[in-house]
Design a protein around this motif. Structure first.
Motif, short mmCIF file in Angstrom:
data_model
loop_
_atom_site.label_atom_id
_atom_site.label_comp_id
_atom_site.label_asym_id
_atom_site.label_seq_id
_atom_site.Cartn_x
_atom_site.Cartn_y
_atom_site.Cartn_z
N THR A 1 64.24 46.06 10.11
CA THR A 1 63.60 47.30 9.76
C THR A 1 64.38 48.51 10.46
OG1 THR A 1 62.22 46.86 11.87
CG2 THR A 1 61.16 46.44 9.68
N GLU A 2 65.02 48.19 11.61
CA GLU A 2 65.92 49.22 12.19
C GLU A 2 67.23 49.47 11.63
OE1 GLU A 2 63.95 48.82 16.76
OE2 GLU A 2 66.15 48.18 16.32
N GLN A 3 67.55 48.29 10.96
CA GLN A 3 68.95 48.25 10.20
C GLN A 3 68.64 48.01 8.79
OE1 GLN A 3 71.75 49.27 11.89
NE2 GLN A 3 70.84 49.32 13.93
N THR B 1 62.56 41.15 17.19
CA THR B 1 63.62 42.18 17.64
C THR B 1 63.59 43.56 16.46
OG1 THR B 1 65.30 41.48 16.03
CG2 THR B 1 65.09 40.54 18.46
N HIS B 2 62.99 43.44 15.43
CA HIS B 2 62.75 44.58 14.45
C HIS B 2 64.25 44.90 13.72
CE1 HIS B 2 58.65 45.04 15.79
NE2 HIS B 2 59.28 45.09 17.12
N ILE B 3 65.27 43.93 13.79
CA ILE B 3 66.54 44.22 13.48
C ILE B 3 66.68 44.63 12.05
CG2 ILE B 3 66.81 41.83 12.75
CD1 ILE B 3 69.91 42.42 13.75
N TYR C 1 72.66 43.70 19.07
CA TYR C 1 71.30 42.83 19.37
C TYR C 1 71.35 41.66 20.13
CZ TYR C 1 68.88 46.38 16.41
OH TYR C 1 68.36 47.60 15.59
N THR D 1 76.87 45.23 14.41
CA THR D 1 75.34 45.30 14.12
C THR D 1 74.81 44.15 15.06
OG1 THR D 1 75.46 46.83 12.52
CG2 THR D 1 73.22 45.94 13.13
#
Length: 488
Positions: free
Chosen positions: A72-74, A68-70, A109, A105
């Motif tokens: 890196t995105e957050q 989900t890249h959570i 997701y 946050t």
């Protein structure tokens, strides 16, 4: 840990506490139960359950992070807090009731998490865990505050029904395997220990909160049971925190005698202190220092010794597997632990001339920490000690013992979770032969020069100097007061 969010709505304490606990278990190899109980949080059961679920799901959480890249995105989202929140959302209560920014946050997701779950093989892990042995909830009655008979009466008033006490180990294990509400059973070996159904919670019980009942696994009670010091004895517990075994020994002595409980770590020492206090273990003398710095001459009168050193904890049923702790392979970690374990046991065996019996125990199932440790010290002690056959000590009412492939043979005891319905444990019992002098040994932990040992006792130096300074000042003030009274 990464920096957290700056926001007006705080994250619920249970999530923050759990995130810190899980992090320390994984990064520092800390004991889960010690971390939970060292803080007087009002929701211990909730924190324990959420911590366990998070630790079990770590491999799948890492996969979700990757997919989900959570993180890196957050980048400002704390990864350990995120793991706890996602666990609660997906496998726990399945909702997050908070408007704090980390919670919002993670909720943003949720759809991505649910989509990725379909591609993860998490069910296999979850189901395999459910198939593990469901060990009972063990309770040790603190006989310093409550008799076994009175405890039984109190349990029965609460609606519990006592099963007939088993006469053989096989019948006892059969009863444990079928234990369900409203029944409980008295342990076959240790009369002050009772087994309740696995789902039973005692954290809110008045007896637990006032120190009358101790939540202690049956395997952890065996070392004190086998040490079995007589009333009035002098006992040394070399690695005493969190204090379960020390307080059990105090109950065995009925506070008649002395127990030197040693703990080097300051935080663990605080936990030990609290356990001694709540259980009214008045015969316990606390020492916040390294057991290897004890002056043998000062403690030459010690008659019984318990050596229960730090270990991998591989036998604890509720502890998730940890094959790579602190980025060290398991084999390397076991090697480091073994070196310390041998050092400490050798120190106990060769430096206390009046010790009658010494117990070595671990909550590990690895031979590196068990049979291999015993075999190494056997080469140092000659005939000054003999290994007592555990089978004989438990009157043949046991199943698992050490391997005959080692020099210690089958004389040591193992408890196996899937057979004995308790945590995995290893115990060796050494008995002194006073007809033979303690041998000389120059290896680590061997015969210690007491003057060198004195140099190592540093942790209490400051407090002792302060105490002497305080006493001297008090005496001076007392003399001045007496002089004023005479002049008046």
């Amino acid at each position: 840990m990464s920096n957290g969010f700056v926001h007006s709505v705080t994250v619920p304490r249970i999530y923050k506490f759990t995130a810190n606990i899980v992090r320390r278990v994984q990064e520092e190899g800390a004991s889960l139960k010690t971390l939970i109980y060292e803080k007087n949080h009002p929701n211990i059961a909730g924190i324990y359950g959420l911590s366990m679920n998070t630790l079990r799901m770590l491999p799948h959480l890492d996969q979700l992070f990757h997919k989900t890249h959570i993180l890196t995105e957050q980048p400002r989202l704390d990864p350990w807090l995120a793991r706890v929140l996602i666990t609660e959302l997906l496998w726990g209560k399945k909702n997050l009731k908070s408007h704090s920014k980390p919670v919002l946050t993670v909720l943003a997701y949720e759809r991505k998490f649910q989509e990725e779950l379909k591609n993860l093989s998490y069910m296999e892990t979850f189901i395999s865990h459910k198939k593990k042995v469901q060990k009972p909830r063990y309770v040790r009655v603190n006989t310093l505050l409550l008799s076994v008979e009175k405890a039984i009466s109190l349990f029965q008033k609460e609606g519990w029904k006592l099963l007939s006490r088993s006469t053989t180990y096989s019948s006892y294990l059969q009863s444990l395997s079928q234990l369900s509400e409203p029944y409980f059973i008295q342990d076959l070996h240790i009369p002050e220990v009772f087994a309740f159904p696995s789902s039973t919670s005692f954290h809110e019980h008045a007896g637990y909160q006032n120190g009358e009942l101790i939540l202690q696994d049956k395997a952890s009670c065996l070392p004190a049971h086998l040490l079995n010091p007589v009333s009035g004895s002098i006992v040394l517990d070399m690695c005493a925190s969190p204090g379960m075994k020390a307080t059990h020994i105090a109950a065995k002595l009925q506070n008649c005698g002395n127990i030197y409980a040693v703990e080097i770590d300051a935080k663990r020492f605080e936990t030990l202190f609290k356990q001694i206090k709540i259980t009214h273990s008045l015969c316990v003398k606390l020492l916040n220092q390294d057991a290897l710095t004890l002056d043998p001459k000062q403690y030459s009168h010690v008659e019984y010794i318990l050596v229960d050193p730090s270990c991998s904890g591989s036998g604890i049923v509720d502890r998730p597997g940890q094959s790579n702790m602190n980025n060290k392979p398991l084999s390397k970690r076991l090697q480091n632990l073994q070196s310390f374990q041998v050092y400490l046991l050798r120190y106990a065996l060769l430096n206390f001339p009046n010790a009658k019996k010494i117990i070595y125990s671990t909550c590990s199932l690895h031979p590196e920490e068990n049979e291999e440790v015993i075999d190494e010290v056997l080469t140092d002690i000659g005939n000054a000690y003999s290994l007592m056959p555990a089978k004989q000590l438990l009157k043949n009412n046991w199943i698992n013992f050490s391997s005959k492939r080692y020099n210690c043979g089958d004389k040591c005891l193992y408890s196996k979770p899937n057979i004995d319905f308790c945590n995995g444990f290893f115990i060796a019992v050494f008995e002194r032969n006073f007809d033979v002098a303690l041998p000389k040994c120059k290896r680590k932990g061997g015969n210690v020069n007491s003057t060198i040992a004195d140099m190592g006792i540093k942790e209490n130096d400051t407090s002792e100097r302060k105490k002497r300074k305080f006493n001297a000042k008090t005496m001076q003030e007392k003399k001045k007061k007496e002089k004023r009274n005479l002049n008046e």
